[in-house]
Design an enzyme around this catalytic site. Structure first.
Site, PDB file in Angstrom:
ATOM      1  N   CYS A  81      26.765  53.895  48.562  1.00 28.90           N
ATOM      2  CA  CYS A  81      25.592  53.569  47.742  1.00 28.90           C
ATOM      3  C   CYS A  81      24.673  52.568  48.461  1.00 28.90           C
ATOM      4  O   CYS A  81      24.098  52.913  49.493  1.00 28.90           O
ATOM      5  CB  CYS A  81      26.047  53.083  46.367  1.00 28.90           C
ATOM      6  SG  CYS A  81      24.749  53.161  45.150  1.00 28.90           S
TER       7      CYS A  81
ATOM      8  N   GLU B  86      35.240  55.700  44.910  1.00 28.38           N
ATOM      9  CA  GLU B  86      36.326  54.855  44.406  1.00 28.38           C
ATOM     10  C   GLU B  86      36.570  55.012  42.907  1.00 28.38           C
ATOM     11  O   GLU B  86      37.609  54.629  42.406  1.00 28.38           O
ATOM     12  CB  GLU B  86      36.054  53.383  44.743  1.00 28.38           C
ATOM     13  CG  GLU B  86      34.869  52.720  44.041  1.00 28.38           C
ATOM     14  CD  GLU B  86      33.512  52.974  44.708  1.00 28.38           C
ATOM     15  OE1 GLU B  86      33.392  53.942  45.478  1.00 28.38           O
ATOM     16  OE2 GLU B  86      32.566  52.216  44.426  1.00 28.38           O
TER      17      GLU B  86
ATOM     18  N   GLY C 188      58.637  33.457  32.287  1.00 22.31           N
ATOM     19  CA  GLY C 188      59.372  34.562  31.667  1.00 22.31           C
ATOM     20  C   GLY C 188      58.587  35.854  31.729  1.00 22.31           C
ATOM     21  O   GLY C 188      59.081  36.912  31.359  1.00 22.31           O
ATOM     22  N   GLY C 189      57.338  35.794  32.192  1.00 21.72           N
ATOM     23  CA  GLY C 189      56.538  37.006  32.367  1.00 21.72           C
ATOM     24  C   GLY C 189      56.962  37.732  33.636  1.00 21.72           C
ATOM     25  O   GLY C 189      57.756  37.209  34.429  1.00 21.72           O
TER      26      GLY C 189
ATOM     27  N   HIS D  13      29.943  57.159  44.415  1.00 24.59           N
ATOM     28  CA  HIS D  13      31.076  56.218  44.479  1.00 24.59           C
ATOM     29  C   HIS D  13      32.415  56.961  44.555  1.00 24.59           C
ATOM     30  O   HIS D  13      32.904  57.440  43.526  1.00 24.59           O
ATOM     31  CB  HIS D  13      31.058  55.313  43.248  1.00 24.59           C
ATOM     32  CG  HIS D  13      29.911  54.365  43.258  1.00 24.59           C
ATOM     33  ND1 HIS D  13      29.966  53.130  43.853  1.00 24.59           N
ATOM     34  CD2 HIS D  13      28.650  54.499  42.794  1.00 24.59           C
ATOM     35  CE1 HIS D  13      28.803  52.534  43.738  1.00 24.59           C
ATOM     36  NE2 HIS D  13      27.982  53.337  43.098  1.00 24.59           N
TER      37      HIS D  13
ATOM     38  N   ASP E 107      55.273  38.633  36.424  1.00 24.32           N
ATOM     39  CA  ASP E 107      54.824  38.145  37.741  1.00 24.32           C
ATOM     40  C   ASP E 107      55.626  36.934  38.197  1.00 24.32           C
ATOM     41  O   ASP E 107      56.116  36.877  39.324  1.00 24.32           O
ATOM     42  CB  ASP E 107      53.334  37.765  37.714  1.00 24.32           C
ATOM     43  CG  ASP E 107      52.477  38.878  37.157  1.00 24.32           C
ATOM     44  OD1 ASP E 107      52.984  39.997  37.056  1.00 24.32           O
ATOM     45  OD2 ASP E 107      51.315  38.608  36.824  1.00 24.32           O
ATOM     46  N   SER E 108      55.741  35.932  37.305  1.00 25.69           N
ATOM     47  CA  SER E 108      56.442  34.730  37.760  1.00 25.69           C
ATOM     48  C   SER E 108      57.940  35.000  37.931  1.00 25.69           C
ATOM     49  O   SER E 108      58.589  34.413  38.795  1.00 25.69           O
ATOM     50  CB  SER E 108      56.176  33.535  36.836  1.00 25.69           C
ATOM     51  OG  SER E 108      56.734  33.748  35.569  1.00 25.69           O
TER      52      SER E 108
END
Ligand code: XMP
Length: 495
Positions: free
Chosen positions: A72, A158, A212-213, A156, A215-216
């Site tokens: 673009c 993507e 406790g999530g 685009h 990711d961590s």
């Protein structure tokens, strides 16, 4: 590595995501960085808003022989750089059919006619001689061009709505730039990351907050595997957590990690007194986290965080031109004078990949399937000032909402569900009495990586049953609404 030059497109992160899905490292740069001295196999110029005459890039790489793909606005820049002209033309927005008019490398293996996503008001009026048109739409002659190792797409590739978008980007990254396509492998990720972490931290101590999530938890298991006892996982009760959070963490993680539990609720609440600006809340929480971590052990040199790729895209202005949306980071906004060096082993990954790594590390499905919960906690779900009273109301409502979803068997169909408390009161009537109480929002979205999200379409009976329970059981709320906004234009959290 593939470099993306960010010309301000809202889709820049999607280009990065698509390239990393192919298994190739990708870095997003702002336009004023010189790329010639970096080890780069290919460059993608993103789209962006506005007029190509205003784009300022260090454009020498266009003569360096490195393959370049302009999308673009990026494509229009290439045309202008080589002496062609770009001007206001027929606008094309949304799904548009294009047809291949010449044999090309960038559109190799693709049907002659296909649908693409267009979003432009300027178009190429004259194409420099070194390029030839390879695809056109009804309104735009130069929908795609190529010449040597330089390629341009007016559409685009993507976005999800462009047919063969993945194939086009793969043609560029693999066939043209010579990168190797690799499916993401959690076991090789764990192997190489633990080595990298060891090399980086050597004999120093590393601290991290575990909430406790997903990711961590995944980050913590990786750190434990890499540096063993030198890793100090800490659970900080900020007073901004959901009901029963500490017990959940003990139940889910104590088999893997020896976590230090710290109660710092009073500290966090006191720094939030009188603050209602969302970014200011995040920053104060971030600063408090660092103070708490510093007190745990004087000798700690590193702070590990479960930051993911989308968190960085949305929080760091230096990653390119795309604007800062929120100061994410797992604990909130980190202070500028950070006393720790950062270790962010998941920062190249998307959520689905993090879950694969967690599985590889033996984390239980109950942790892996938990909905994300932001580091700044309920503070960013109470619009306006955070008070103890509001925290109590939100905690009760959230508990009823989320547990209701579990009971109805809907929890796993939803990426994230939570409540938001508004600083608005409305009139109601309960048991013949007038009430004047808070309005509460229920929010539930589906997503694959949190970067875009759609509203979850509840059955009407399920939704009203959940709302009715909240109004009946939570003191202080007399009206419940459902947020039907997708991301974009909204974000998932309200702050
Ligand atoms: P937004 O609201 O930006 O959120 O659409 C995208 C995803 O990120 C989570 N989020 C955070 N996670 N620390 C975190 O660990 C944060 O400061 C933070 N802010 C948002 C959000 O819950 C959603 O899953």
């Amino acid at each position: 590595m593939i470099a993306i030059i960010d010309l301000g497109s809202q889709y820049v992160h999607l280009i990065a995501r698509r390239v990393s899905e192919i298994g190739v490292p990708v870095v997003v740069y702002p336009p004023d960085v010189s790329l010639c001295d970096r080890e780069i196999r290919g460059i993608i110029l993103s789209g962006g808003p506005g007029d190509v005459n205003r784009v300022k890039i260090e454009g020498n790489f266009l003569r360096s022989g490195i393959p370049v793909l302009g999308i673009c606005l990026g494509m229009q820049y290439i045309v202008k750089y080589f002496g062609g002209t770009v001007d206001a033309g027929k606008r094309e927005y949304g799904s548009t059919e294009i047809r291949i008019v010449n044999h090309s490398r960038i559109l190799k293996g693709i049907e002659k006619k296909f649908k693409v996503w267009m979003s432009h008001q300027y178009e190429v009026k004259s194409l420099p001689e070194r390029f030839r048109v390879v695809a056109s739409s009804e309104d735009t002659e130069v929908a795609a061009f190529e010449g040597g190792d330089i390629f341009g797409l007016q559409f685009h590739p993507e976005v999800f709505h462009t047919e063969y978008g993945k194939e086009i980007l793969r043609n560029f990254v693999v066939d043209i730039c010579g990168e190797e396509e690799k499916a993401f492998s959690a076991s090789s990720f764990v192997k190489s990351k633990t080595g990298e972490i060891r090399e980086k931290v050597r004999n120093s101590k590393v601290i991290a907050g575990v909430s406790g999530g997903v990711d961590s938890s995944v980050m913590a298991l990786l750190l434990k595997k890499a540096v063993g006892e030198k890793f100090l996982p800490v659970f900080v009760d900020t007073g901004l957590l959901r009901r029963g959070e500490e017990d959940e963490v003990k139940k889910n993680l104590s088999a893997y990690l020896s976590i230090k539990f710290i109660n710092a609720g009073e500290n966090f609440l006191s720094v939030l007194k009188g603050v209602s600006d969302p970014e200011e809340k995040r920053k104060r929480i971030g600063r408090k986290f660092i103070e708490v971590f510093k007190r745990v052990d004087e000798d700690v040199e590193f702070l590990a965080q479960g930051t993911l790729y989308p968190d960085r895209i949305e929080s760091l202005p230096q990653i390119g031109q795309s604007r800062t949306i929120k100061t994410h980071h797992n604990v909130g906004g980190l202070p500028e004078d950070m006393p720790f060096k950062l270790v962010e082993p998941l920062k190249e990954l998307f959520k689905d990949e993090v879950r694969m790594v967690g599985r590889e590390l033996g984390l239980s499905e109950s942790v892996l399937s938990r909905h994300p919960f932001p580091g700044p906690g309920l503070a960013v779900r109470i619009i306006g000032e955070v008070t103890r009273e509001k925290l109590g109301i939100l905690r009760e409502a959230d508990h009823i909402f989320v547990n209701g979803l579990v009971d109805m068997g809907l929890y796993d169909d939803i990426w994230q569900a939570f409540c938001v408390l508004l600083p608005v009161k409305s009139v109601g009537v309960m048991g013949d009495e007038r009430t004047y109480e808070y309005v509460l929002v229920m929010r539930a979205v589906t997503s694959t990586d949190g970067m875009t999200a759609s509203t979850y379409r509840f059955g009407w009976d399920d939704l009203t049953r959940l709302g009715d329970r909240i109004v009946r059981e939570v003191r202080g709320v007399n009206r419940v609404v459902y947020d039907i906004t997708s991301k974009p234009p909204a974000t998932i959290e309200w702050e």
